[in-house]
Scaffold this motif. Sequence first.
Motif, short mmCIF file in Angstrom:
data_model
loop_
_atom_site.label_atom_id
_atom_site.label_comp_id
_atom_site.label_asym_id
_atom_site.label_seq_id
_atom_site.Cartn_x
_atom_site.Cartn_y
_atom_site.Cartn_z
N ALA A 109 27.78 22.81 84.97
CA ALA A 109 28.54 23.49 83.91
C ALA A 109 27.67 23.79 82.70
CB ALA A 109 29.73 22.63 83.50
N GLY A 110 26.45 23.25 82.67
CA GLY A 110 25.55 23.48 81.55
C GLY A 110 25.95 22.74 80.28
N GLU A 111 26.67 21.62 80.46
CA GLU A 111 27.16 20.87 79.30
C GLU A 111 26.82 19.39 79.43
OE1 GLU A 111 31.15 23.24 77.81
OE2 GLU A 111 31.39 21.53 79.17
N PRO A 112 26.67 18.68 78.31
CA PRO A 112 26.59 17.22 78.41
C PRO A 112 27.91 16.68 78.93
CG PRO A 112 26.85 17.90 76.12
CD PRO A 112 26.62 19.15 76.91
N LEU A 113 27.85 15.57 79.64
CA LEU A 113 29.06 15.04 80.26
C LEU A 113 30.12 14.71 79.22
CD1 LEU A 113 30.58 14.18 82.78
CD2 LEU A 113 29.47 11.92 82.59
N ALA A 339 21.69 17.43 76.13
CA ALA A 339 21.16 17.77 77.45
C ALA A 339 22.29 17.84 78.46
CB ALA A 339 20.13 16.72 77.88
N PRO A 340 22.27 18.82 79.36
CA PRO A 340 23.33 18.91 80.37
C PRO A 340 23.42 17.66 81.23
CG PRO A 340 22.06 20.94 80.30
CD PRO A 340 21.32 19.94 79.47
N GLY A 341 24.62 17.30 81.61
CA GLY A 341 24.82 16.12 82.43
C GLY A 341 24.74 14.85 81.61
N LEU A 342 24.17 13.82 82.22
CA LEU A 342 24.00 12.54 81.54
C LEU A 342 22.80 12.53 80.61
CD1 LEU A 342 24.62 10.05 84.50
CD2 LEU A 342 26.20 10.61 82.64
#
Length: 383
Positions: A109-113, A339-342
């Motif tokens: 999704a290109g987003e931090p969790l 940062a995207p994800g974790l």
Amino acid sequence: MRITGYRTLTTVQRWGRAVGDANGVHTDGIVPVSVILVDTDEGITGVGLGPHVAAEAIFAAIDGEDPRSVAALYDRMLRQTFKAGHAGAVFGTIGAFDTALWDIKAQAAGEPLWRLLGGRDRTVPAYASGLDIGLTDGELVATYESYAERGLRAAKLKGGLDVERDRHRLTLVREVLTEAARGMRPGLMLDANECWSRKQAVRHVAELERTLDLTWIEEPVRRWDADGLAAVSRGVRAAVATGENLTGLEQFRPLLAAGGVDIVQTAAVWGVSHFLRVAALAHAHDLPVSPIGNTPVALLHAATSVPNHLASELQDLQPPVGIAVDLHVADGAFVLGDAPGLGIRVDEGAVASAYRGDGPAPSGPQVRPELAGRRLLPGAVYR
């Protein structure tokens, strides 16, 4: 997007000092840390920190699936181990895979969790936890001074073996945090790691409370002793915190029904989906939730999205060898990045050179001593 495979790694946490609790101490300060990497056909790799036990069998439940279907895949993994039982390290493996899937979903999704889960604020309140029972007074003070420099105003000490020693150590840390907080009263917690019986717990904590204000007492008796935990909660002023070693909602139910938990905890290695479900259950009982673990980054992201998060455990100020995390600690809180994800990066070369492949230690915090829970008389030998 499809899941194509997984890899397992083992790195180490190098504390630079002894770490442990009432059950034992790692004198060399080197603790193994397990990692699972999940690969996809679109080149996105998710990272999960947790055990590898039964990884092949559990992976069969998600192989070839779309990793973005995290909630459904979590239940598929639970069903995969239905007969053998999904507890202990096996539950940790499920949690590691689950965390990696959430990482993939947020990266896609290109987003931090934290933002994907609906969090509004990237800051997560923290408390200091030094795994410090093996430290001298000087080492203890120096350790908590380093936490205080980053704005920490609450601390959890390991103890339970000697009430006067616990009182002395808690007082030392209180002085460190009070000075750093410019006179504000710090939060003090004590973690007994299940080393007491019910009566031991009440006697020990009540004696400490003659001179100290304890925010909570953690795992005073065995994790499954709902009536015992409730008896301790009634017998002392401090809240009772427990749950980090419980591995399913069904294990929390009797504790909640008995009034045996005031602070609901969940371990970082059990995964994001488990934390979200436990947090909802706790919220239904008007109870706060608090993540536990050395590198609780995934649950920090999840904590931003639940209404009843209290504070998260900050153990070491440095991540495991070969692991970089997009967060920092400031003003008494974890501050998550964009940062995207974790936001976890793994240097597989550094990890490979860090771990020597040693087996589990014959003693230490993971091994329950023979006489645990049988120390009502002063001077009892504890080994």
